[in-house]
Design a protein around this motif. Structure first.
Motif, mmCIF file in Angstrom:
data_model
loop_
_atom_site.group_PDB
_atom_site.id
_atom_site.type_symbol
_atom_site.label_atom_id
_atom_site.label_comp_id
_atom_site.label_asym_id
_atom_site.label_seq_id
_atom_site.Cartn_x
_atom_site.Cartn_y
_atom_site.Cartn_z
ATOM 1 N N GLU A 116 42.604 28.015 33.988
ATOM 2 C CA GLU A 116 41.324 28.637 34.297
ATOM 3 C C GLU A 116 40.951 28.352 35.754
ATOM 4 O O GLU A 116 41.192 27.256 36.259
ATOM 5 N N LEU A 117 40.346 29.320 36.363
ATOM 6 C CA LEU A 117 39.849 29.139 37.722
ATOM 7 C C LEU A 117 38.571 28.312 37.696
ATOM 8 O O LEU A 117 37.710 28.522 36.837
ATOM 9 N N GLU A 118 38.454 27.399 38.630
ATOM 10 C CA GLU A 118 37.200 26.682 38.796
ATOM 11 C C GLU A 118 36.174 27.649 39.377
ATOM 12 O O GLU A 118 36.529 28.699 39.911
ATOM 13 N N ARG A 119 34.911 27.310 39.291
ATOM 14 C CA ARG A 119 33.846 28.228 39.703
ATOM 15 C C ARG A 119 34.018 28.736 41.132
ATOM 16 O O ARG A 119 33.923 29.932 41.385
ATOM 17 N N GLU B 40 36.043 33.141 44.872
ATOM 18 C CA GLU B 40 36.989 33.552 45.911
ATOM 19 C C GLU B 40 37.929 34.636 45.396
ATOM 20 O O GLU B 40 38.192 35.633 46.075
ATOM 21 N N ALA B 41 38.423 34.457 44.175
ATOM 22 C CA ALA B 41 39.346 35.439 43.587
ATOM 23 C C ALA B 41 38.659 36.779 43.379
ATOM 24 O O ALA B 41 39.227 37.829 43.684
ATOM 25 N N GLU B 42 37.431 36.734 42.882
ATOM 26 C CA GLU B 42 36.704 37.980 42.636
ATOM 27 C C GLU B 42 36.356 38.713 43.930
ATOM 28 O O GLU B 42 36.187 39.926 43.930
ATOM 29 N N ALA B 43 36.282 37.981 45.034
ATOM 30 C CA ALA B 43 35.989 38.584 46.338
ATOM 31 C C ALA B 43 37.254 38.977 47.104
ATOM 32 O O ALA B 43 37.167 39.538 48.191
ATOM 33 N N PRO C 113 41.753 41.682 36.754
ATOM 34 C CA PRO C 113 42.022 40.282 36.400
ATOM 35 C C PRO C 113 42.283 39.423 37.636
ATOM 36 O O PRO C 113 42.913 39.873 38.605
ATOM 37 N N VAL C 114 41.787 38.204 37.593
ATOM 38 C CA VAL C 114 41.950 37.263 38.702
ATOM 39 C C VAL C 114 42.576 35.972 38.187
ATOM 40 O O VAL C 114 42.534 35.669 36.996
ATOM 41 N N GLY C 115 43.143 35.217 39.097
ATOM 42 C CA GLY C 115 43.749 33.934 38.772
ATOM 43 C C GLY C 115 44.424 33.376 40.011
ATOM 44 O O GLY C 115 44.126 33.788 41.133
ATOM 45 N N TYR C 116 45.331 32.462 39.805
ATOM 46 C CA TYR C 116 46.106 31.913 40.927
ATOM 47 C C TYR C 116 47.340 32.776 41.131
ATOM 48 O O TYR C 116 48.047 33.091 40.176
ATOM 49 N N THR D 84 49.913 30.185 47.861
ATOM 50 C CA THR D 84 49.240 30.236 46.566
ATOM 51 C C THR D 84 47.741 30.115 46.779
ATOM 52 O O THR D 84 47.279 29.298 47.581
ATOM 53 N N ARG D 85 46.994 30.962 46.057
ATOM 54 C CA ARG D 85 45.550 30.975 46.214
ATOM 55 C C ARG D 85 44.912 31.716 45.039
ATOM 56 O O ARG D 85 45.586 32.450 44.328
ATOM 57 N N PRO D 86 43.616 31.554 44.856
ATOM 58 C CA PRO D 86 42.921 32.355 43.857
ATOM 59 C C PRO D 86 42.710 33.769 44.410
ATOM 60 O O PRO D 86 42.299 33.934 45.564
ATOM 61 N N ALA D 87 43.024 34.775 43.589
ATOM 62 C CA ALA D 87 42.915 36.169 44.051
ATOM 63 C C ALA D 87 43.053 37.113 42.861
ATOM 64 O O ALA D 87 43.333 36.673 41.737
ATOM 65 N N ALA D 88 42.884 38.387 43.144
ATOM 66 C CA ALA D 88 43.196 39.411 42.147
ATOM 67 C C ALA D 88 44.692 39.322 41.868
ATOM 68 O O ALA D 88 45.508 39.302 42.797
ATOM 69 N N LEU D 89 45.076 39.257 40.606
ATOM 70 C CA LEU D 89 46.482 39.068 40.246
ATOM 71 C C LEU D 89 47.378 40.168 40.799
ATOM 72 O O LEU D 89 48.529 39.917 41.161
ATOM 73 N N VAL D 90 46.866 41.371 40.901
ATOM 74 C CA VAL D 90 47.661 42.497 41.386
ATOM 75 C C VAL D 90 48.138 42.277 42.822
ATOM 76 O O VAL D 90 49.126 42.862 43.246
#
Length: 188
Positions: free
Chosen positions: A24-27, A32-35, A77-80, A105-111
């Motif tokens: 799970e992504l931390e808050r 960051e991933a959603e942006a 969908p977002v994740g690492y 590696t970073r939090p982002a949109a999986l696509v």
């Protein structure tokens, strides 16, 4: 086994899915991933400026159109993500395939982890894409497909800004090939 064959892409898809489901992504990471798609769209102007006179006005318009469209694709969908998911970072051995080089590696949109594959390995080999996505475990949603298409345009301008400035003919050719393909398509 060839590094670009369908069997290798099948294993890479399974590994990529495992990475994307790793936790799970931390808050803060979730925000960051959603942006991340908007951040990618924001980068378009920076790369357009760096390309100087390497692009035509129509090509610049296409990049801006895709950046604007990326902002409207909706939630995905977002994740690492690995951040540099491509065969040069897949280590093949008798035990199977492994991902290496996690510095991006970073939090982002999986696509976003599919962009380099879409512009290189899959462009002329749909069987590789099919094998990857089959083992990845789900069909990309309409929003993800739209995002991937837009991200390929932004990758092209990034390549055409970075490649020539750094003497990287391979990256430059990837950007030019992608942009030429997009220019032949129906505009967004």
């Amino acid at each position: 086994m060839p590094s670009g064959g369908a069997a290798v892409h099948q294993q890479a898809g399974a590994l990529c899915a495992r990475l994307h489901e790793a936790g799970e992504l931390e808050r803060g990471d979730r925000a960051e991933a959603e942006a991340s798609l908007n951040a990618a769209a924001d980068g378009a102007e920076k790369y357009l400026t760096r390309t100087g006179d390497r692009l035509t006005q129509d090509e610049r318009r296409l990049i801006r159109d895709h950046a604007a469209r990326l902002r409207r694709v909706g939630p995905v969908p977002v994740g690492y993500i690995h951040g540099d998911n491509q065969p040069r970072n897949w280590l093949w051995s008798e035990h199977g395939l492994a991902l290496v080089d996690f510095e991006r590696t970073r939090p982002a949109a999986l696509v976003q982890d599919l962009v380099i594959l879409a512009t290189t390995q899959w462009a002329d080999h749909p069987e590789r894409e099919k094998a990857f996505l089959l083992s990845y475990g789900w069909k990309l949603s309409d929003a993800e497909q739209q995002a991937l298409h837009c991200l390929t345009a932004l990758d092209a301008v990034n390549c055409l800004a970075w490649g020539p400035d750094n003497g990287d003919d391979e990256v430059t050719a990837r950007g030019r090939r992608t942009l030429d393909r997009l220019m032949r398509e129906v505009r967004p």
